[in-house]
Enzyme design. Sequence first.
Site, PDB file in Angstrom:
ATOM      1  N   GLU A  97      -6.372   8.980   7.634  1.00 19.04           N
ATOM      2  CA  GLU A  97      -6.815   8.519   6.314  1.00 19.04           C
ATOM      3  C   GLU A  97      -8.176   9.088   5.934  1.00 19.04           C
ATOM      4  O   GLU A  97      -8.432   9.386   4.770  1.00 19.04           O
ATOM      5  CB  GLU A  97      -6.849   6.991   6.260  1.00 19.04           C
ATOM      6  CG  GLU A  97      -5.486   6.367   6.073  1.00 19.04           C
ATOM      7  CD  GLU A  97      -5.564   4.918   5.645  1.00 19.04           C
ATOM      8  OE1 GLU A  97      -6.151   4.651   4.579  1.00 19.04           O
ATOM      9  OE2 GLU A  97      -5.053   4.059   6.373  1.00 19.04           O
ATOM     10  N   LYS A 147      -9.510   1.921  -2.241  1.00 24.15           N
ATOM     11  CA  LYS A 147      -9.763   1.406  -0.886  1.00 24.15           C
ATOM     12  C   LYS A 147     -11.120   1.841  -0.355  1.00 24.15           C
ATOM     13  O   LYS A 147     -11.449   3.032  -0.344  1.00 24.15           O
ATOM     14  CB  LYS A 147      -8.641   1.883   0.037  1.00 24.15           C
ATOM     15  CG  LYS A 147      -8.686   1.330   1.459  1.00 24.15           C
ATOM     16  CD  LYS A 147      -7.449   1.805   2.207  1.00 24.15           C
ATOM     17  CE  LYS A 147      -7.391   1.324   3.639  1.00 24.15           C
ATOM     18  NZ  LYS A 147      -6.154   1.783   4.310  1.00 24.15           N
ATOM     19  N   CYS A 177      -5.037  -2.877   2.788  1.00 22.71           N
ATOM     20  CA  CYS A 177      -4.848  -2.679   4.227  1.00 22.71           C
ATOM     21  C   CYS A 177      -6.091  -3.011   5.051  1.00 22.71           C
ATOM     22  O   CYS A 177      -6.440  -4.166   5.205  1.00 22.71           O
ATOM     23  CB  CYS A 177      -4.356  -1.263   4.491  1.00 22.71           C
ATOM     24  SG  CYS A 177      -3.630  -1.040   6.143  1.00 22.71           S
ATOM     25  N   GLU A 179       0.849  -1.192   0.000  1.00 25.94           N
ATOM     26  CA  GLU A 179       0.000   0.000   0.000  1.00 25.94           C
ATOM     27  C   GLU A 179       0.890   1.249   0.000  1.00 25.94           C
ATOM     28  O   GLU A 179       1.921   1.288   0.655  1.00 25.94           O
ATOM     29  CB  GLU A 179      -0.875  -0.007   1.257  1.00 25.94           C
ATOM     30  CG  GLU A 179      -1.697   1.264   1.465  1.00 25.94           C
ATOM     31  CD  GLU A 179      -2.350   1.308   2.847  1.00 25.94           C
ATOM     32  OE1 GLU A 179      -3.398   1.957   2.975  1.00 25.94           O
ATOM     33  OE2 GLU A 179      -1.798   0.697   3.794  1.00 25.94           O
ATOM     34  N   ASN A 203       0.000  -0.767   5.296  1.00 29.01           N
ATOM     35  CA  ASN A 203       0.877   0.068   6.114  1.00 29.01           C
ATOM     36  C   ASN A 203       0.208   0.136   7.475  1.00 29.01           C
ATOM     37  O   ASN A 203      -0.643   0.999   7.707  1.00 29.01           O
ATOM     38  CB  ASN A 203       0.971   1.494   5.548  1.00 29.01           C
ATOM     39  CG  ASN A 203       1.944   1.642   4.392  1.00 29.01           C
ATOM     40  OD1 ASN A 203       2.699   2.601   4.335  1.00 29.01           O
ATOM     41  ND2 ASN A 203       1.905   0.723   3.441  1.00 29.01           N
ATOM     42  N   ASN A 225      -7.111   6.157  -1.952  1.00 26.39           N
ATOM     43  CA  ASN A 225      -6.030   5.223  -1.664  1.00 26.39           C
ATOM     44  C   ASN A 225      -6.224   4.074  -2.657  1.00 26.39           C
ATOM     45  O   ASN A 225      -7.178   3.309  -2.544  1.00 26.39           O
ATOM     46  CB  ASN A 225      -6.132   4.744  -0.213  1.00 26.39           C
ATOM     47  CG  ASN A 225      -4.910   3.989   0.236  1.00 26.39           C
ATOM     48  OD1 ASN A 225      -4.188   3.426  -0.572  1.00 26.39           O
ATOM     49  ND2 ASN A 225      -4.678   3.952   1.539  1.00 26.39           N
TER      50      ASN A 225
END
Length: 313
Positions: A146, A127, A172, A47, A197, A110
């Site tokens: 995020e 994501k 993730c 990621e 991550n 993402n």
Amino acid sequence: MARIVNAAAAQMGPIAKSETRKDTVRRLVEMMREAKARGSDLVVFTEMALTTFFPRWLIEDEAELDSYYETEMPGPQTQPLFDEAKKLGIGFYLGYAELAHEDGRKRRFNTSILVDRSGNIVGKYRKVHLPGHAEPQPGRTHQHLEKRYFEPGNFGFKVWRAFGGVMGMCICNDRRWPETYRVMGLQGVEMVMLGYNTPYDHTGHKDIDSLTQFHNHLSMQAGAYQNATWVIGTAKCGVEEGSNMCAQSAIIAPSGEIIAQAVSLEDEVITARCDLDLGQRYRQTIFNFAKHREPEAYRLIVERKGAEPPPEA
């Protein structure tokens, strides 16, 4: 005849804030070459593989924030990765921060892509399950913003026919949610690729955070087994800008067994010979969705939501 994908997970050690795209792409190319030298058809990077994990900081300058995102893929700084893939005849999964202009506005995602052996993008995922916060939290050494810097992905969980099988992607925190795998499983997915991550202090509760490594593997192994699919999980790890990141990149079989695992906190390539037909055995027996799954029961549960609970025994 067995359908074999020789797959690699290219774990990354820390990426410093000062590290350039050129430096990072050079590291990715070196791992790609190692994966190919070990017979791999496909290498899974992590990621946000092109930059440090910038959501750990509050960034209020728009130009600084934009510098962490890719506006095109490939771009001038990432083209060498595509060129090398084509030269070597190896495919790859790559995670990165994407800045797009859609619906008349600037949008941030993402994102990950799947690239075939000819260097062509064959799949793109954004994501869905964003962890963390939209605003800085008091008392945290490193933030997890995020929700501030990305919006939830708008592509859903698709699958793509590539590398002789049915391929899927997630990123993730997606790995913790069973519907991630099940939506792809219902489409016959045979290999799920994901990069992560994950810092050790991501929840702020020591009892939960102490189980980070366990929960990391638990979620991927359960998703693999319950959906009869291979799962390749690739970490960004080590101490990155003072933040401790979870490692233990793994290649997991449809049986739920880990068949290859990274042992370092640095750049490390692990490989495995993945027989896509192994998943067929599980889909024909234990997890034969057509024979054993009962979607009608789920519908009834949803319809009864809000009804009076049953009396206590």
